[in-house]
Design an enzyme around this catalytic site. Structure first.
Site, mmCIF file in Angstrom:
data_model
loop_
_atom_site.group_PDB
_atom_site.id
_atom_site.type_symbol
_atom_site.label_atom_id
_atom_site.label_comp_id
_atom_site.label_asym_id
_atom_site.label_seq_id
_atom_site.Cartn_x
_atom_site.Cartn_y
_atom_site.Cartn_z
ATOM 1 N N LYS A 1 71.051 39.980 86.175
ATOM 2 C CA LYS A 1 71.888 39.239 87.298
ATOM 3 C C LYS A 1 73.106 39.509 87.244
ATOM 4 O O LYS A 1 73.988 39.765 88.278
ATOM 5 C CB LYS A 1 71.474 37.723 86.944
ATOM 6 N N ASP B 1 70.049 33.337 90.930
ATOM 7 C CA ASP B 1 70.741 32.217 90.116
ATOM 8 C C ASP B 1 69.896 30.923 90.433
ATOM 9 O O ASP B 1 68.719 30.885 91.201
ATOM 10 C CB ASP B 1 72.189 32.022 90.532
#
Ligand code: SF4
Length: 221
Positions: A132, A151
Site C-alpha cells: 500500500k 485502505d
C-alpha cells in the site's frame, strides 16, 4: 442496481459500471488528491509510514518539523532513536515507526544512494514499506500507476459497490485492477477515500445524498 442484479452482472457490465462510478466521482471531487503534505518522494514515503493507524491531519501536523530536522535519507539513517520517537510520538506506534524510519534511511543510503527507488520490488524491500505504501509513493510522487491503494475506505466502498467480495486488501486490489482503467488507478483511491470520508461513511452511509446511489447495490433508499 439491485443486489440480485449485481450478483448476475457480467464482467463487461461491471467494467462499464466502474467507469460510470469513476466519472461521477471525478465530477463530484475535482480536486481529489493525496492528503499527505509532501515536497519529495522521501517526504511522501515518510508521511505514508507515519499515517499507519493515524489520521492524515495528525501526520500533517507532525511532518513540517520532522522534515526540517531530517531533510534526507542520511539524516534518518543517523537519527537518535529517542529524538525521532519524541518527534513522531503523537502519530501512535511511534517506537515501531521510528525504527522503520531509521532502517529506511539506512537502506536508502546503503542500496539506493540516498534516493527513493521507483519500482514496486525495490520499495517493498525497504523497512516499514508494504504494497500500500509503495503504491502511494509510485502513484503520487512518481506518477506511476503500478497498483491501486486499498485502505479502509477503498476496501469498504469497493465491497458496498459490489466491485469485490474480498476482505484482504491485496485481493481487493487484484479485483479492482481488472475493472478500473490503469491510467486512473491512483485517482481511483483518492476519489473513493474522499467519498468514504464525506458520504459513504463506515457506520452511516448517506445514500440519499450519494451520486452513486443508482449504481450501488447497497444503496439504502
Ligand atoms: S449508495 Fe450508499 S452504500 Fe452505496 S456508495 Fe453511496 S453512500 Fe455508499
Amino acid at each position: 442496481m439491485t443486489p440480485s442484479r449485481a450478483r448476475r452482472e457480467s464482467k463487461r457490465a461491471r467494467k462499464r459500471r466502474t467507469n460510470e462510478i469513476l466519472e461521477r466521482l471525478a465530477e463530484e471531487y475535482p480536486n481529489a488528491r493525496c492528503a499527505l503534505a509532501h515536497r519529495s518522494p522521501l517526504e511522501l514515503l515518510v508521511a505514508t509510514i507515519l499515517s499507519a493507524q493515524c489520521t492524515d491531519k495528525r501526520v500533517n501536523e507532525v511532518t513540517p518539523n520532522l522534515f526540517a530536522r531530517y531533510p534526507d535519507a542520511e539524516a534518518y539513517a543517523s537519527a537518535s532513536a529517542d529524538e525521532l520517537e519524541e518527534m513522531i510520538r503523537s502519530t501512535g506506534f511511534f517506537r515501531n515507526k521510528a525504527r522503520s524510519l531509521r532502517g529506511l534511511g539506512q537502506a536508502l543510503v546503503e542500496s539506493h544512494a540516498g534516493k527513493v527507488p521507483k519500482t514496486m520490488a525495490e520499495l517493498v524491500a525497504l523497512p516499514g514499506v508494504g504494497r500500500k505504501t509503495a503504491n502511494v509513493v509510485l502513484g503520487n510522487a512518481f506518477g506511476i500507476d503500478e497498483g491501486i491503494v486499498v485502505d479502509t475506505h477503498v476496501g469498504r466502498l469497493s465491497r458496498r459497490l459490489a466491485l469485490t467480495a474480498e476482505k484482504d486488501p491485496v485481493r481487493v486490489e487484484k479485483d479492482l485492477v481488472e475493472l478500473v482503467p490503469r491510467s486512473h488507478w491512483t485517482l481511483w483511491a483518492h476519489l473513493l477515500i474522499d467519498h468514504g470520508r464525506r458520504v459513504c461513511k463506515a457506520r452511516r452511509p448517506e445514500c440519499a445524498a450519494c451520486v452513486l446511489a443508482t449504481l450501488c447495490p447497497s444503496a439504502e433508499i
